[in-house]
Design a protein around this motif. Structure first.
Motif, PDB file in Angstrom:
ATOM      1  N   TRP A 124       0.834  -1.210   0.000  1.00  0.00           N
ATOM      2  CA  TRP A 124       0.000   0.000   0.000  1.00  0.00           C
ATOM      3  C   TRP A 124       0.860   1.247   0.000  1.00  0.00           C
ATOM      4  O   TRP A 124       2.040   1.207   0.331  1.00  0.00           O
ATOM      5  N   GLU A 129      -3.853   8.076   3.605  1.00  0.00           N
ATOM      6  CA  GLU A 129      -4.694   9.250   3.874  1.00  0.00           C
ATOM      7  C   GLU A 129      -4.343  10.436   2.989  1.00  0.00           C
ATOM      8  O   GLU A 129      -5.180  11.295   2.714  1.00  0.00           O
ATOM      9  N   LEU A 141     -14.484   5.398   3.609  1.00  0.00           N
ATOM     10  CA  LEU A 141     -14.458   4.605   4.841  1.00  0.00           C
ATOM     11  C   LEU A 141     -15.875   4.281   5.322  1.00  0.00           C
ATOM     12  O   LEU A 141     -16.136   3.182   5.821  1.00  0.00           O
ATOM     13  N   LEU A 195     -10.409  -2.304   1.314  1.00  0.00           N
ATOM     14  CA  LEU A 195      -9.650  -1.070   1.082  1.00  0.00           C
ATOM     15  C   LEU A 195      -8.480  -1.292   0.136  1.00  0.00           C
ATOM     16  O   LEU A 195      -7.928  -0.338  -0.420  1.00  0.00           O
TER      17      LEU A 195
ATOM     18  N   LYS B  45      -2.466  -0.283   8.892  1.00  0.00           N
ATOM     19  CA  LYS B  45      -2.950   0.939   8.233  1.00  0.00           C
ATOM     20  C   LYS B  45      -4.475   0.987   8.207  1.00  0.00           C
ATOM     21  O   LYS B  45      -5.071   2.062   8.322  1.00  0.00           O
ATOM     22  N   THR B  46      -5.099  -0.171   8.022  1.00  0.00           N
ATOM     23  CA  THR B  46      -6.562  -0.219   8.018  1.00  0.00           C
ATOM     24  C   THR B  46      -7.107   0.331   9.328  1.00  0.00           C
ATOM     25  O   THR B  46      -7.998   1.187   9.338  1.00  0.00           O
ATOM     26  N   VAL B  47      -6.553  -0.150  10.440  1.00  0.00           N
ATOM     27  CA  VAL B  47      -7.002   0.340  11.746  1.00  0.00           C
ATOM     28  C   VAL B  47      -6.701   1.833  11.882  1.00  0.00           C
ATOM     29  O   VAL B  47      -7.531   2.614  12.340  1.00  0.00           O
ATOM     30  N   VAL B  49      -6.351   4.290   9.588  1.00  0.00           N
ATOM     31  CA  VAL B  49      -7.154   5.269   8.835  1.00  0.00           C
ATOM     32  C   VAL B  49      -8.510   5.485   9.498  1.00  0.00           C
ATOM     33  O   VAL B  49      -9.040   6.601   9.507  1.00  0.00           O
ATOM     34  N   TYR B  50      -9.071   4.427  10.082  1.00  0.00           N
ATOM     35  CA  TYR B  50     -10.349   4.600  10.785  1.00  0.00           C
ATOM     36  C   TYR B  50     -10.167   5.367  12.085  1.00  0.00           C
ATOM     37  O   TYR B  50     -10.975   6.231  12.440  1.00  0.00           O
ATOM     38  N   HIS B  52      -8.044   7.608  12.746  1.00  0.00           N
ATOM     39  CA  HIS B  52      -7.715   9.019  12.545  1.00  0.00           C
ATOM     40  C   HIS B  52      -8.890   9.859  12.077  1.00  0.00           C
ATOM     41  O   HIS B  52      -8.792  11.072  12.031  1.00  0.00           O
ATOM     42  N   GLN B  53      -9.967   9.228  11.659  1.00  0.00           N
ATOM     43  CA  GLN B  53     -11.101   9.969  11.125  1.00  0.00           C
ATOM     44  C   GLN B  53     -11.805  10.786  12.202  1.00  0.00           C
ATOM     45  O   GLN B  53     -12.228  10.247  13.219  1.00  0.00           O
TER      46      GLN B  53
END
Ligand code: ZN
Lengths: 206, 79
Positions: A124, A129, A141, A195, B45-47, B49-50, B52-53
């Motif tokens: 990735w 972000e 998301l 994702l 990264k999946t965890v 990005v969520y 940080h929202q």
């Protein structure tokens, strides 16, 4: 204001003090709790019930219940954890009224027997972000999490988005700790898979 | 440790709830197995990005409706 730090702006007053003030009738203190947590509670409600109008009702009911029950709030947990729990119950009640008890069960055996081993594992972007505009990222998301089955969606939302502990999540949803852990892992793996096509290095940002 | 065992330990690894020795086994496996290293990184990264929202702002009308209802309840409690 009965707070011990009357000169502090409301936004800097610790949660526990706001709760204590609200309890003895300080409406501004309660309004500050609303300011602090209502945006998160609304997002949580949308993710459970699936639409804004119902979610706004859930939010309203949850805070009204919290206000009416402030006397009973023991402070064993944070106010935030407490309002999250009230909101989840409220949202599930609404879903059950709409879809029926059995369809909205959280403790059903949802193991589909499919292998957990991920299929596509690609590199990735170091910072996914940065690849999307704020609103785009938010929509992406939201769509992705909305596509999870309710038991996964709820556990992921409470643990990884709202930041509740495994124990708090288990208590809020009436699940065992191993059930929370296995659901959380499955949710994370499913989200990762979904994702992947947006975040992999070769992907063209939508 | 093989890929299957790594998968079993993945949740606790992401939550940083594993012993030093299991962590070392995971890291050693990832030195040999690029696929598992990528899996670990992309899960992290999946965890993130969520996490940080920030939630969208609360619509003013929703806030006002709620505070009006709180005022009504307050009057009822006082009565
Ligand atoms: Zn491997």
């Amino acid at each position: 204001m009965t707070s011990q730090s009357p000169s502090l702006p409301l936004t800097l007053i610790p949660e526990a003090e706001l709760v204590a003030s609200a309890r003895v009738g300080d409406l501004r203190a309660f309004e500050e709790l609303v300011r602090r947590y209502a945006p998160r509670i609304l997002r949580l409600a949308i993710r459970v019930v699936g639409n804004e109008a119902d979610a706004e009702d859930v939010l309203q009911e949850a805070f009204l219940k919290a206000y009416a029950k402030l006397e009973q709030f023991q402070g064993h947990s944070s106010f935030y954890t407490w309002i999250v729990r009230i909101a989840v119950n409220e949202a599930l009640m609404r879903l059950r009224r709409r879809h029926g008890e059995r369809e909205v069960s959280l403790d059903q055996e949802i193991d589909t027997g499919e292998d957990l081993l991920p299929r596509e594992v690609e590199d990735w972007h170091p910072d996914p972000e940065q690849q999307f505009a704020r609103q785009e990222m938010h929509d992406l998301l939201s769509r992705t999490i909305a596509s999870l089955a309710l038991p996964y969606r709820l556990v992921f939302q409470l643990r990884d988005v709202e930041g509740l502990s495994t124990e708090e999540t288990a208590e809020a949803l009436g699940l065992s700790i191993p059930a929370v852990k296995s659901r959380l892992l499955r949710a994370r793996l499913q989200l990762r898979e979904k994702l992947n096509r947006f975040f992999r290095r070769e992907a063209n940002p939508a | 440790m093989n890929c299957r065992q790594l998968l079993d330990a993945l949740g606790d690894y992401l939550d940083q709830e594993i012993t030093v020795s299991v962590r070392r086994e995971i890291e050693q496996h990832c030195h040999r197995c690029h696929k598992c290293w990528l899996l670990l990184e992309t899960c992290r990264k999946t965890v993130a990005v969520y996490e940080h929202q920030e939630p969208p702002e609360l619509p003013a009308a929703v806030h006002d409706r709620l505070m009006k209802a709180v005022l009504r309840i307050r009057r009822d409690i006082a009565r």
